[in-house]
Design a protein around this motif. Structure first.
Motif, mmCIF file in Angstrom:
data_model
loop_
_atom_site.group_PDB
_atom_site.id
_atom_site.type_symbol
_atom_site.label_atom_id
_atom_site.label_comp_id
_atom_site.label_asym_id
_atom_site.label_seq_id
_atom_site.Cartn_x
_atom_site.Cartn_y
_atom_site.Cartn_z
ATOM 1 N N GLY A 82 15.493 -12.155 -71.096
ATOM 2 C CA GLY A 82 14.839 -13.390 -71.504
ATOM 3 C C GLY A 82 15.100 -13.734 -72.950
ATOM 4 N N PRO A 83 14.447 -14.779 -73.463
ATOM 5 C CA PRO A 83 14.733 -15.242 -74.828
ATOM 6 C C PRO A 83 14.335 -14.256 -75.913
ATOM 7 C CG PRO A 83 12.840 -16.406 -73.905
ATOM 8 C CD PRO A 83 13.459 -15.636 -72.789
ATOM 9 N N THR A 84 13.361 -13.388 -75.635
ATOM 10 C CA THR A 84 12.913 -12.427 -76.645
ATOM 11 C C THR A 84 13.565 -11.062 -76.477
ATOM 12 O OG1 THR A 84 11.048 -11.638 -75.302
ATOM 13 C CG2 THR A 84 10.657 -13.561 -76.702
ATOM 14 N N GLY A 85 14.221 -10.844 -75.338
ATOM 15 C CA GLY A 85 14.805 -9.541 -75.047
ATOM 16 C C GLY A 85 13.812 -8.537 -74.498
ATOM 17 N N ASN A 86 12.568 -8.979 -74.263
ATOM 18 C CA ASN A 86 11.514 -8.071 -73.799
ATOM 19 C C ASN A 86 11.432 -7.965 -72.279
ATOM 20 O OD1 ASN A 86 10.711 -7.468 -76.405
ATOM 21 N ND2 ASN A 86 9.234 -9.153 -76.493
ATOM 22 N N GLY A 87 12.288 -8.667 -71.577
ATOM 23 C CA GLY A 87 12.307 -8.569 -70.123
ATOM 24 C C GLY A 87 11.245 -9.386 -69.429
ATOM 25 N N ASN A 88 10.729 -10.424 -70.096
ATOM 26 C CA ASN A 88 9.723 -11.272 -69.463
ATOM 27 C C ASN A 88 10.322 -12.064 -68.307
ATOM 28 O OD1 ASN A 88 7.749 -10.549 -71.434
ATOM 29 N ND2 ASN A 88 8.665 -12.022 -72.851
ATOM 30 N N ASN A 89 9.611 -12.094 -67.179
ATOM 31 C CA ASN A 89 10.071 -12.875 -66.044
ATOM 32 C C ASN A 89 10.186 -14.350 -66.418
ATOM 33 O OD1 ASN A 89 9.961 -10.540 -64.532
ATOM 34 N ND2 ASN A 89 8.010 -11.039 -63.555
ATOM 35 N N LEU A 90 11.189 -15.019 -65.866
ATOM 36 C CA LEU A 90 11.384 -16.454 -66.082
ATOM 37 C C LEU A 90 11.058 -17.194 -64.794
ATOM 38 C CD1 LEU A 90 14.702 -16.340 -68.124
ATOM 39 C CD2 LEU A 90 12.362 -16.505 -68.997
ATOM 40 N N TYR A 91 10.071 -18.087 -64.865
ATOM 41 C CA TYR A 91 9.545 -18.733 -63.669
ATOM 42 C C TYR A 91 10.015 -20.178 -63.480
ATOM 43 C CZ TYR A 91 6.296 -14.785 -63.729
ATOM 44 O OH TYR A 91 5.751 -13.522 -63.739
ATOM 45 N N GLY A 92 10.457 -20.829 -64.536
ATOM 46 C CA GLY A 92 10.840 -22.236 -64.418
ATOM 47 C C GLY A 92 11.963 -22.594 -65.359
ATOM 48 N N ALA A 93 12.727 -23.636 -65.000
ATOM 49 C CA ALA A 93 13.846 -24.069 -65.834
ATOM 50 C C ALA A 93 14.058 -25.572 -65.668
ATOM 51 C CB ALA A 93 15.122 -23.320 -65.457
ATOM 52 N N ASP A 94 14.670 -26.166 -66.672
ATOM 53 C CA ASP A 94 15.066 -27.573 -66.597
ATOM 54 C C ASP A 94 16.204 -27.789 -67.584
ATOM 55 O OD1 ASP A 94 15.036 -30.123 -65.574
ATOM 56 O OD2 ASP A 94 13.382 -30.839 -66.819
ATOM 57 N N VAL A 95 16.849 -28.949 -67.483
ATOM 58 C CA VAL A 95 18.033 -29.218 -68.289
ATOM 59 C C VAL A 95 17.880 -30.565 -68.983
ATOM 60 C CG1 VAL A 95 19.269 -30.266 -66.344
ATOM 61 C CG2 VAL A 95 20.567 -29.282 -68.237
ATOM 62 N N THR A 96 18.434 -30.682 -70.191
ATOM 63 C CA THR A 96 18.389 -31.940 -70.928
ATOM 64 C C THR A 96 19.197 -33.005 -70.198
ATOM 65 O OG1 THR A 96 20.221 -31.133 -72.285
ATOM 66 C CG2 THR A 96 17.989 -30.902 -73.182
ATOM 67 N N ASP A 97 18.954 -34.263 -70.589
ATOM 68 C CA ASP A 97 19.567 -35.377 -69.862
ATOM 69 C C ASP A 97 21.090 -35.361 -69.903
ATOM 70 O OD1 ASP A 97 17.002 -36.158 -69.411
ATOM 71 O OD2 ASP A 97 17.026 -37.891 -70.750
ATOM 72 N N ASP A 98 21.668 -34.802 -70.975
ATOM 73 C CA ASP A 98 23.123 -34.721 -71.059
ATOM 74 C C ASP A 98 23.677 -33.457 -70.421
ATOM 75 O OD1 ASP A 98 22.284 -32.861 -72.904
ATOM 76 O OD2 ASP A 98 23.012 -33.957 -74.653
ATOM 77 N N GLY A 99 22.779 -32.597 -69.907
ATOM 78 C CA GLY A 99 23.205 -31.392 -69.208
ATOM 79 C C GLY A 99 23.648 -30.257 -70.092
ATOM 80 N N LYS A 100 23.481 -30.371 -71.418
ATOM 81 C CA LYS A 100 24.045 -29.379 -72.333
ATOM 82 C C LYS A 100 23.107 -28.228 -72.674
ATOM 83 C CE LYS A 100 27.239 -32.646 -74.511
ATOM 84 N NZ LYS A 100 27.659 -33.284 -75.793
#
Length: 319
Positions: A82-100
């Motif tokens: 994950g973003p912190t490196g602590n192994g937190n589960n990731l439950y949701g995601a989304d993408v910016t309008d330009d897809g980047k």
């Protein structure tokens, strides 16, 4: 700003088509199964909770903070912990309008922003020192200038109109304090959420919320697809789907499986859930699709030519 009636799904469809066509499944469905859904090889065995299409192809997130990328040679792990490196589960995601930029959220306040064009990762975790679980995220706007909306397990909606920068976060409690299970926006500051109290809320400014239902539903709500003020789809327990037309809720009963995610555009789409269930909506009817798995499915993505569903046991289905 005008409403995004074409939505990110339409915008990214062309961008994802070339990559979607190039990637070849690495494992076929069981012999004799005439299903158009194919189980492909997954590099992980933990649950995958969400999947999104970006300008660089599809990405999935899940247990222990893994982020997977779909390539021409199949799916590969690009991030662990994950973003912190602590192994937190990731439950949701989304993408910016330009897809980047791919945004993802999860347990213990995890929030990450991944640049799919450069591979850079920004950690926005624990905004306002909040370390509760985050169940879902919706982002609007382009890379680096996004409005970020995070659904909290404690019933709070956290939001930043400045790309998640430190000290730009605020929050509001739209309902009774029940967990907010899903969020989706159809315009910069216009969208919908569902919570654990069988309620649906909408906002027109990104910060204040009003309830629009749902009376006598008698099931929990798990997924929301917000395509407009008068075009909202909800998936829930007991195989129920609800469509808000702007004046009334239209229910549909698909069976018994809890439906965890829903993606519909122009009246056509999918809802997925328990026991490998996938239901396909065409000609104003929901019909079951055969799938090669009995694993619980958590999310679906239909923004490119290759439609994808992910779930427990690292399951990845393609269609």
């Amino acid at each position: 700003m005008s409403e995004r009636t074409s939505t990110r799904r339409t915008v990214l469809k062309a961008a994802g088509a070339a990559i979607g066509a190039a990637a070849v499944p690495t494992a076929a469905a069981a012999s004799g199964d005439d299903s158009e859904w194919t189980a492909v090889k997954s590099p992980v065995g933990g649950t995958l909770y969400d999947v999104e299409e970006t300008s660089e192809g599809a990405y999935a997130v899940g247990d222990a903070g893994v982020v997977l990328e779909r390539t021409e040679k199949g799916w590969r792990k690009i991030l662990d912990g994950g973003p912190t490196g602590n192994g937190n589960n990731l439950y949701g995601a989304d993408v910016t309008d330009d897809g980047k930029r791919l945004w993802f959220v999860g347990s213990s306040g995890a929030i990450g922003e991944y640049d799919v064009t450069t591979g850079n990762l920004n950690d926005h975790s624990a905004p306002m020192d909040v370390t509760n679980n985050f169940n879902d995220v919706s982002v609007t706007g382009e890379a680096g200038e996004a409005n970020v909306y995070v659904a909290g397990d404690s019933g709070k909606m956290y939001y930043s109109f400045e790309n998640g920068a430190t000290q730009t976060w605020d929050y509001v409690t739209p309902g009774s304090g029940s967990a907010i299970n899903a969020v989706d926006f159809y315009d910069d500051r216009k969208g919908h959420i569902v919570d654990g109290n069988k309620s649906v809320f909408y906002t027109q400014d990104g910060s204040t919320w009003d309830k629009i239902g749902l009376a006598d539903a008698n099931v929990n709500f798990y997924g929301v697809d917000s395509d407009g003020a008068d075009d909202v789809w909800i998936s829930g327990g007991g195989g129920m789907v609800f469509h808000w037309t702007g004046s009334r809720w239209v229910p549909a009963d698909t069976g018994d499986a809890g439906l965890r995610d829903i993606e519909v555009e122009d009246g056509e789409g999918y809802t997925v859930g328990g026991g490998g269930k996938v239901f396909d909506r065409e000609n104003e009817e929901w019909k079951p699709d055969a799938t090669p798995t009995g694993q619980n499915l958590k999310a679906a993505c239909r923004k490119s030519e290759v439609e994808i569903a992910v779930g427990a046991g690292g399951t990845i289905l393609e269609h």
